[in-house]
Enzyme design. Structure first.
Site, PDB file in Angstrom:
ATOM      1  N   HIS A 200      -3.960  -4.735 -16.138  1.00 55.60           N
ATOM      2  CA  HIS A 200      -4.604  -3.441 -16.413  1.00 55.60           C
ATOM      3  C   HIS A 200      -6.083  -3.624 -16.700  1.00 55.60           C
ATOM      4  O   HIS A 200      -6.919  -2.837 -16.283  1.00 55.60           O
ATOM      5  CB  HIS A 200      -3.958  -2.778 -17.626  1.00 55.60           C
ATOM      6  CG  HIS A 200      -2.655  -2.153 -17.308  1.00 55.60           C
ATOM      7  ND1 HIS A 200      -2.494  -1.298 -16.258  1.00 55.60           N
ATOM      8  CD2 HIS A 200      -1.438  -2.266 -17.880  1.00 55.60           C
ATOM      9  CE1 HIS A 200      -1.248  -0.912 -16.206  1.00 55.60           C
ATOM     10  NE2 HIS A 200      -0.581  -1.495 -17.175  1.00 55.60           N
ATOM     11  N   CYS A 497      -7.096  -8.617   4.786  1.00 62.40           N
ATOM     12  CA  CYS A 497      -7.019  -7.311   4.122  1.00 62.40           C
ATOM     13  C   CYS A 497      -6.543  -7.432   2.686  1.00 62.40           C
ATOM     14  O   CYS A 497      -6.305  -6.428   2.020  1.00 62.40           O
ATOM     15  CB  CYS A 497      -6.111  -6.361   4.905  1.00 62.40           C
ATOM     16  SG  CYS A 497      -4.403  -6.904   4.971  1.00 62.40           S
TER      17      CYS A 497
HETATM   18  C1  PEP Z   1      -1.614  -8.676   0.596  1.00 63.47           C
HETATM   19  O1  PEP Z   1      -0.513  -9.137   0.272  1.00 63.47           O
HETATM   20  O2  PEP Z   1      -2.683  -9.326   0.545  1.00 63.47           O
HETATM   21  C2  PEP Z   1      -1.717  -7.287   1.043  1.00 63.47           C
HETATM   22  C3  PEP Z   1      -2.840  -6.823   1.543  1.00 63.47           C
HETATM   23  O3  PEP Z   1      -0.625  -6.501   0.861  1.00 63.47           O
HETATM   24  P1  PEP Z   1      -0.224  -5.871  -0.559  1.00 63.47           P
HETATM   25  O4  PEP Z   1      -1.302  -6.207  -1.547  1.00 63.47           O
HETATM   26  O5  PEP Z   1      -0.074  -4.416  -0.348  1.00 63.47           O
HETATM   27  O6  PEP Z   1       1.068  -6.563  -0.837  1.00 63.47           O
END
Ligand code: PEP
Ligand code: MG
Length: 565
Positions: A200, A497
């Site tokens: 958090h 990502c």
């Molecule tokens: C990741 O695992 O880096 C990702 C982008 O997916 P999430 O954070 O939604 O699991």
């Protein structure tokens, strides 16, 4: 970081170090939040001297009302993620199951404080076992217990002292209620002993833009009132820094941050290598907000976040309408839609399997389609329909892919609908076989959050494992490099990502490894884009080499910083 060692200055003690989560340099006196109920009040309260268990339960109910109302009042003054976590804490304080456990303990003869403590521990055990987001809520449970104890023994609820003058706030970990009223003009930086990049504290600090370092061993031993220099980029907390030098560093940092805010895109290095800077979005609202920023498209649309509160699977038409909102916001650009990543830390009632022993390693993401293929095909139909009605280019990728066969089957289903097909690289097996994955898909997108979790065998939500759940870990970077190199050889796009893409220094190293796009929380696009614009492709390659050669995350950060700043 420069410190003065001249005799006239305060003694320079060894710096403390933690995991940097929000960049920025701050200097000010440390204000320590211990937030305990006084031992004297607890001793004076004793067993509470209630006439019977029902009277003790009535006192518990009264305390719950006060604590829950306090959370709700703070939630009403807050907004966004802060308001949500506070409202959730109000709900947790009033939880019927918790009350039932307290009542059982009271009727079994426990004095009130033990009855409460044992009930909370029972919940802590269950939440910890559930893992993921539930485990993250253990901090909230402990916070609720402290507040209830304070109310029962007649003390004010413990909390974080809000400094009157600018200061660095130091705490063991911060609960949502502590962080709700934080004023970034007074709280210069946050330093916590516990907590990881997804705690958090980190979420709120990011939202408020307050420099933040978590997981700093020994932070609570800092001398109250003594000035500390906090570097949210390196993770250093320095005691005894030369005040003039510290102020110079703060000013330089402020200037640099102001200049980053003016970057307008598109993503390109100083010598002209194009790198797509993209946004991660969760729904129509976040997409519309991200679309106003300097991004070329969406690199990750987390579709499961649209359905966290749904008990029934929405129809294809309903899903198509939801996806169309995001595609519409990015008309003329492109959107990478991720199919449902339900399960583990993101349970979706209509998709997730209940009662898994180890949900992070269970039937999550693409694996849900093994037993329920319609779930995936209906979603693909909805994405295809949204792409048709909006005219926005949609790429589709699957989460949690572990084998080439899974990738091939998924790609076939996506291409049948005229869409570009890719998979996420989140499981080490997918990274190691990236070249073969690329024989069957059009693109790869590296999810560094899960790739780190699975490479290091460390729960991404575990507050005590922040040093392992760090995407700068050399083993994680090796897997990223293998994946990016496979993309280079195949001539196909490989993006990142996960949170790693939002770290401006790491982003440069990722580009040096061959990553072709970076997708991140919209707020990070300018700092990342501006940093990329300030370095050459060759510098990025040198940064990649240095990061890969480093022995640990701290050394990797230091080496890349030295090369790029
Ligand atoms: C990741 O695992 O880096 C990702 C982008 O997916 P999430 O954070 O939604 O699991
Ligand atoms: Mg993931």
């Amino acid at each position: 970081m420069v410190t003065d060692t001249s005799a006239s200055q305060p003694a320079v003690l060894p710096p403390l170090a933690g995991t940097p989560v929000v960049p920025g340099v701050a200097y000010g006196p440390a204000v320590l939040a211990r937030g305990e109920v006084s031992a004297a009040a607890i001793a004076a309260f004793g067993d509470g001297s209630y006439a019977d268990p029902e009277a003790a339960l009535a006192a518990y109910d009264e305390a719950v009302d006060l604590v829950a109302d306090g959370f709700a009042a703070k939630a009403a003054q807050a907004s966004g993620a802060t308001a949500e976590v506070l409202a959730a804490s109000a709900g947790l304080a009033r939880d019927r199951g918790l009350r039932g456990a307290v009542r059982k303990n009271l009727r079994g003869g426990s004095p009130p404080l033990s009855a409460l403590h044992d009930a909370i521990e029972q919940f802590v055990g269950a939440f910890t076992k559930a893992g993921g987001l539930m485990a993250e809520r253990v901090t909230d449970l402990h916070d609720i217990e402290k507040r209830l104890v304070a109310r029962l023994v007649g003390e004010p609820e413990p909390g974080v002292p809000m400094p009157d003058t600018p200061a660095v706030l130091v705490a063991e970990d911060l609960a949502p209620a502590d962080t709700a009223g934080l004023d970034p003009t007074v709280v210069l930086a946050l330093v916590t002993e516990r907590g990881g990049p997804t705690s958090h504290t980190a979420i709120i600090a990011r939202q408020l833009g307050i420099p933040c370092v978590v997981g700093v061993a020994g932070a609570l031993l800092l001398e109250p009132g003594a000035p500390v220099l906090v570097d949210g980029t390196t993770g250093e907390v320095i005691r005894g820094a030369d005040p003039d030098e510290a102020r110079r560093l703060v000013a330089a940092d402020a200037e640099q941050r102001a200049s980053l805010a003016t970057w307008t895109g598109p993503g390109v290095t100083a010598d002209g290598l194009a790198v797509k800077v993209l946004a991660n979005v969760a729904d129509g609202e976040s997409a519309r907000s991200a679309a106003g920023g300097p991004v070329e498209g969406v690199g990750l649309f987390r579709t499961e976040l649209c359905f966290l509160n749904r008990t029934e699977e929405p129809s294809v038409d309903d899903q198509a309408a939801i996806y169309a909102e995001v595609l519409e916001a990015f008309a003329g650009r492109y959107v990478v839609v991720r199919t449902l990543d339900a399960g583990s830390d993101k349970p979706v009632a209509f998709a997730t399997l209940p009662g898994e022993e180890n949900p992070a390693l269970g039937v999550r993401g693409l694996r849900l389609s093994f037993g329920n293929p319609g779930l995936l095909t209906r979603q693909l139909d909805a994405v295809a329909s949204a792409a048709r009605t909006t005219g926005t280019e949609a790429w589709v990728m699957a989460p949690m892919v572990a084998t080439v066969a899974e990738a091939a089957e998924f790609a076939g289903a996506v291409r049948e609908r005229g869409l570009k097909a890719g998979v996420m690289v989140e499981v080490p097996s997918a990274a190691l076989l990236a070249h073969r994955m690329l024989e069957v898909v059009d693109f790869l997108s590296i999810g560094t959050n899960d790739l780190t979790q699975y490479t290091m065998a460390a729960d991404r939500m575990a507050t005590d494992l922040a040093h392992l759940t760090d995407p700068w870990q050399p083993a994680v970077l090796q897997l990223v490099a293998i994946t990016a190199e496979a993309g280079r050889q195949a001539g196909k796009p490989v993006g990142v990502c996960g949170e790693a893409a939002a770290d401006p220094l790491l982003a440069c190293a990722l580009v040096g490894m061959g990553v072709t796009s970076l997708s991140m929380a919209a707020a990070a696009a300018r700092p990342v884009g501006a940093r990329l614009a300030s370095v050459t492709h060759e510098q990025c390659e040198e940064a990649a080499e240095a990061a890969l050669a480093a022995s640990d995350p701290a050394a990797a950060r230091a080496a890349v910083r030295a090369l790029l700043t």
